[in-house]
Design an enzyme around this catalytic site. Structure first.
Site, PDB file in Angstrom:
ATOM      1  N   ALA A 147      -6.392   0.686  -0.227  1.00 34.00           N
ATOM      2  CA  ALA A 147      -7.329   0.927  -1.327  1.00 34.00           C
ATOM      3  C   ALA A 147      -8.327  -0.209  -1.496  1.00 34.00           C
ATOM      4  O   ALA A 147      -8.925  -0.378  -2.552  1.00 34.00           O
ATOM      5  CB  ALA A 147      -6.566   1.142  -2.621  1.00 34.00           C
ATOM      6  N   GLY A 167       9.471   4.823  -6.229  1.00 35.27           N
ATOM      7  CA  GLY A 167       9.799   6.141  -5.713  1.00 35.27           C
ATOM      8  C   GLY A 167       8.620   6.845  -5.074  1.00 35.27           C
ATOM      9  O   GLY A 167       8.752   7.994  -4.635  1.00 35.27           O
ATOM     10  N   HIS A 187       5.888   4.690  -3.181  1.00 35.76           N
ATOM     11  CA  HIS A 187       5.460   3.879  -2.039  1.00 35.76           C
ATOM     12  C   HIS A 187       6.524   3.756  -0.946  1.00 35.76           C
ATOM     13  O   HIS A 187       6.186   3.660   0.235  1.00 35.76           O
ATOM     14  CB  HIS A 187       5.066   2.476  -2.509  1.00 35.76           C
ATOM     15  CG  HIS A 187       3.729   2.415  -3.183  1.00 35.76           C
ATOM     16  ND1 HIS A 187       3.533   2.836  -4.481  1.00 35.76           N
ATOM     17  CD2 HIS A 187       2.529   1.991  -2.730  1.00 35.76           C
ATOM     18  CE1 HIS A 187       2.266   2.665  -4.802  1.00 35.76           C
ATOM     19  NE2 HIS A 187       1.629   2.160  -3.758  1.00 35.76           N
ATOM     20  N   ASP A 230       2.358  -4.113  -8.030  1.00 37.53           N
ATOM     21  CA  ASP A 230       1.054  -3.746  -7.454  1.00 37.53           C
ATOM     22  C   ASP A 230       0.293  -2.864  -8.443  1.00 37.53           C
ATOM     23  O   ASP A 230      -0.481  -1.982  -8.064  1.00 37.53           O
ATOM     24  CB  ASP A 230       1.226  -3.032  -6.113  1.00 37.53           C
ATOM     25  CG  ASP A 230      -0.037  -3.054  -5.249  1.00 37.53           C
ATOM     26  OD1 ASP A 230      -0.988  -3.792  -5.592  1.00 37.53           O
ATOM     27  OD2 ASP A 230      -0.097  -2.325  -4.245  1.00 37.53           O
TER      28      ASP A 230
END
Length: 406
Positions: free
Chosen positions: A160, A269, A271, A295
């Site tokens: 991203a 749950g 990544h 993150d």
């Protein structure tokens, strides 16, 4: 169950002893009935009730009755981009207050302001604002410094991050920043296979700044060469790196197999599958090299909708953040308490192992474990009180309670 101190950020603190009594998680054991006592910013005692010094007992305002409350050290998030609608890339005193105040209510007592791949002048601004903020009181989660995530990445693995701003590793940028803001940069994430990367990694080792791999197309062999140069950490393991194959171990294989590399994990749950987190934990937790991170981006704490990460538009749906263009995962909406619960309830880690991943190991990575990261006499009173369901009942940063409801 609450301690005697219930201070609002910025209020005048009285000089008296506060106590919590319940299940007390120390660095190497769980006391089913323990007492934690602190005065001002420092822990005075952490142990069994029978060992509490009489002087502390006399000075204490109250002694709560034993309950099933769980007392753990405050969480330390070394990889977080924002929250509460704000992004560290837009740093200002108001933005930094909003991010740190939100995450403090979620159990985070210390964190690194994490940047994005961006033009140098914008990174200059982030560093200047964080340095200025750190010179003040910091009433919420403490900003221990900056994590530069980029811009020294592989254009093949931008994730991203905006590929327009990816450049080759340049040690001169880091030297100039370190001269202007000594000790502010605590971690630099880069692609170790890129031209100039080994020089940067060696310089980071000399400065005692964490050199981390991420957004990388590196082979197993290239990672190993980087480790020899001083690389010793991996960001959001398994994401934005060459994957594990039984004949081509890739960057992920190097992280799993090399005991010199500590490994971040986003336990949401989304990544990483819980079975894969379990494998990583089995390889890393025995040597205290598993690091829980969020993150988190600006949408953390808010509803689904449209947001930005850096300068890229993001759609958040059912709590999952993805780039509007291309659909790549764009950070997370995770908080440290949710990640802690996930490690215990979904992955199956012990409370002690999850706590070390969320507190002590990141403290050691930052070199601040002498003052925080565990509950021990003389350390900062960075405390999280949980109930039996691992929901937050209270948070204290340097002995001062943050917020009134969680």
């Amino acid at each position: 169950m609450t301690g005697a101190n219930s201070h609002k950020p910025g209020s005048q603190r009285e000089q008296h002893v506060s106590l919590l009594r319940g299940r007390l998680l120390l660095s190497n054991e769980m006391l089913e009935d323990g007492v934690l006592a602190w005065s001002d910013e420092k822990i005075l005692y952490a142990g069994v009730p029978e060992g509490l010094p009489e002087q502390i007992r006399r000075e204490a305002v109250s002694m709560p009755e034993p309950e099933r409350g769980l007392i753990v050290p405050g969480f330390i998030d070394i990889h977080v981009h924002g929250g509460n609608g704000e992004d560290f890339m837009d740093a200002s005193p108001e933005v930094l207050d909003k991010i740190t105040s939100f995450h403090s209510t979620q159990g985070t007592t210390a964190m690194l302001a994490t940047s994005m791949t961006a033009p140098k002048e914008r990174l200059d601004s982030v560093l200047a604002e964080v340095a200025r903020y750190r010179s003040g009181e910091m009433p919420y989660a403490q900003l221990e410094g900056v994590h530069l995530e980029g811009p020294f990445f592989s254009p093949k693995w931008p994730g991203a991050q905006n590929p327009e701003h990816i450049i080759l590793p340049d040690v001169s940028w880091l030297e100039a920043w370190e001269k202007q803001y000594p000790g502010l940069i605590r971690q630099v994430t880069l692609a170790p296979e890129r031209e100039g990367a080994l020089e940067v990694i060696s310089w980071l080792r000399e400065q005692r700044i964490t050199a981390a791999l991420g957004h990388t197309d590196a082979t197993y062999e290239e990672v190993e060469r980087a480790v020899e140069a001083g690389l010793h950490h991996a960001v959001h393991t398994f994401n934005a790196m060459t994957p594990l194959h039984h004949r081509l171990p890739g960057a992920a294989g190097a992280v799993l197999s090399d005991p010199r590399i500590s490994a971040e994990v986003i336990a949401d749950g989304i990544h990483v599958h819980p079975a894969v987190i379990s494998i990583l934990a089995q390889l890393k937790q025995h040597s205290d090299q598993l690091v829980l991170i969020t993150d988190a981006m600006s949408a953390a704490g808010l509803d689904d909708g449209e947001y930005k990460i850096g300068d890229l538009p993001v759609i958040v749906k059912h709590g999952e953040a993805r780039l509007k263009d291309g659909g790549a995962l764009a950070g997370s909406t995770l908080t440290m308490i949710r990640g802690f619960r996930y490690l215990v309830q979904e992955v199956g880690l012990s409370l002690n192992a999850a706590s070390r991943a969320a507190s002590l190991t990141p403290a050691r990575l930052l070199g601040i474990d002498h003052r925080t990261g565990s509950l021990a006499q003389g350390k900062q009173a960075d405390i999280v009180l949980l109930n039996a369901e691992l929901d937050i009942e209270g948070v204290w940063v340097k002995g001062r309670r943050v917020g009134e409801s969680y």
